[in-house]
Enzyme design. Structure first.
Site, PDB file in Angstrom:
ATOM      1  N   GLY A  21       1.808 -43.944  68.697  1.00 57.53           N
ATOM      2  CA  GLY A  21       0.610 -44.728  68.982  1.00 57.53           C
ATOM      3  C   GLY A  21      -0.036 -45.189  67.694  1.00 57.53           C
ATOM      4  N   GLY A  23      -4.115 -46.650  65.965  1.00 56.01           N
ATOM      5  CA  GLY A  23      -5.515 -46.974  66.080  1.00 56.01           C
ATOM      6  C   GLY A  23      -5.882 -48.019  65.049  1.00 56.01           C
ATOM      7  CB  VAL A  28       0.321 -41.199  65.311  1.00 54.89           C
ATOM      8  CG1 VAL A  28       0.897 -39.789  65.425  1.00 54.89           C
ATOM      9  CG2 VAL A  28      -1.122 -41.148  64.839  1.00 54.89           C
ATOM     10  CE  LYS A  42      -4.481 -39.752  62.100  1.00 53.43           C
ATOM     11  NZ  LYS A  42      -5.938 -39.442  62.258  1.00 53.43           N
ATOM     12  CG  ASP A 141     -14.092 -40.162  67.425  1.00 50.25           C
ATOM     13  OD1 ASP A 141     -14.783 -40.513  68.399  1.00 50.25           O
ATOM     14  OD2 ASP A 141     -13.042 -40.743  67.094  1.00 50.25           O
TER      15      ASP A 141
END
Length: 354
Positions: A21, A23, A28, A42, A141
């Site tokens: 995935g 962001g 990642v 990451k 977060d």
């Protein structure tokens, strides 16, 4: 175009397997370490100087200081040459089951009460390790997407992950600057008054409320991206109003995480963990509250295929870890398969087959 492609070699012992995935700030990837097996990596998208790269890797440094079963472990950090130049990266635990967001979708509209309690207990336990640092480390977060759900020999084990916005609190004010995802932000964060341990607790309470009710607390239908006094003028209904399986003690604890005034809210993850521990002791003495029997939905086609592949792999020599990874994905996708195969998965994580 992604920074790294399947098959790219990161180091002499680390090869990219597939992308998991991305962001706004990072990709990642799942990577294979020659000796340690699967890991998650990451990779930061931003072009940065050496000094800026060190700042980006602060997440890895913070994680390396915590060392708790309910916080994702970091293995290595450094730089890698990508299709768009040199980028900073770090490797951490790979959790095949995915995120709490996936588990919540599988149990939609609401997850079983005691499963939610176990989830919140483990989040609180991991977060306590961060909050008890001197000065405290604040996550800033916490959302279902940032909680990883895995399984080991003792059963379900959550890891709090994505400390990309985490920051040590100012040692004098015990506050940090406001960051995070709007729907899970405490009112004082939306007012830009700074972030405290109690602000993290609010986020955990929001996760609990959402899992128990399929609703966000204080959601008046208006935008969640800014502070509105009218939105917080009236407290949320107890979770039991939407979910009759929720007992009065759990109602009290969840609502105590969602007090608008920080002084009235549970002050830290450690305080929340203590409250949940006391409730569990009372429930164990009195017997679990009867929330009625709810038939789980049938397994999805993908979950069923994963489970079938896992069962087949478990019969092959040397494939038990891979089988467990696939079954971990399956049980997080389907409550029905979770009920059927979780005991078997726990044994597989201990290296036992039947």
């Amino acid at each position: 175009m992604t920074l790294l492609d399947n098959g790219d070699r990161v180091t002499e012992t680390l090869v990219v397997d597939r992308m998991l995935g991305e962001g706004a700030f990072a990709e990642v990837h799942r990577v294979r370490h020659e000796y340690l097996g699967w890991q998650a990596m990451k990779v930061f998208k931003r072009v940065a100087s050496l000094e800026e790269t060190r700042t980006l890797l602060e997440e890895a440094r913070l994680l390396s200081t915590l060392g708790h079963p309910n916080i994702v472990r970091v293995f290595d950090a450094g730089t890698v040459r990508t299709a768009r130049g040199v980028r900073g990266f770090f490797t951490m635990e790979y959790v095949a089951g995915g995120s709490l967001e996936r588990l919540a979708r599988a149990h939609s509209p609401t997850a079983p009460v005691e499963l939610v309690v176990e989830v919140v207990e483990q989040i609180a336990a991991g977060l306590t390790a961060a909050h008890e640092q001197d000065p405290p480390i604040l996550h800033r977060d916490l959302t279902p997407a940032n909680i990883l759900v895995g399984y080991d020999g003792s059963g379900m084990r959550l890891r709090v992950s994505d400390f990309g916005l985490a920051k040590r609190a100012d040692p004098f004010t015990m506050l940090a600057s406001a960051q995070g995802t709007f729907a899970f932000m405490a009112p004082e964060v939306l007012r830009r008054e700074g972030y405290s341990r109690a602000s993290d607790v609010w986020s955990v309470g929001t996760i609990a409320y959402l899992l128990l009710t399929n609703r966000l607390p204080y959601d008046d239908g208006g935008p969640l991206s800014s502070y509105s006094p009218s939105r917080f003028a009236r407290g949320p209904l107890p979770p039991s109003r939407y979910n009759p399986g929720v007992d009065a003690e759990l109602d009290r604890i969840v609502l105590a995480t969602l007090e608008v005034t920080t002084g009235d809210r549970l002050a830290s993850a450690g305080v929340l963990a203590d409250e949940l521990r006391k409730r569990r002791q009372r429930v164990d003495r009195a017997g679990k509250p009867d929330g009625g029997v709810v038939e789980p939905p049938p397994p999805s086609a993908r979950a069923r295929l994963l489970a079938e592949e896992a069962l087949e792999l478990s019969r092959r020599a040397g494939q038990l870890d891979r089988a467990a990874d696939l079954m971990e994905e399956a049980v997080n996708l389907s409550p029905d398969l979770r009920a059927r195969y979780l005991p078997m998965l726990t044994l597989w994580r201990r290296g036992v087959t039947l």
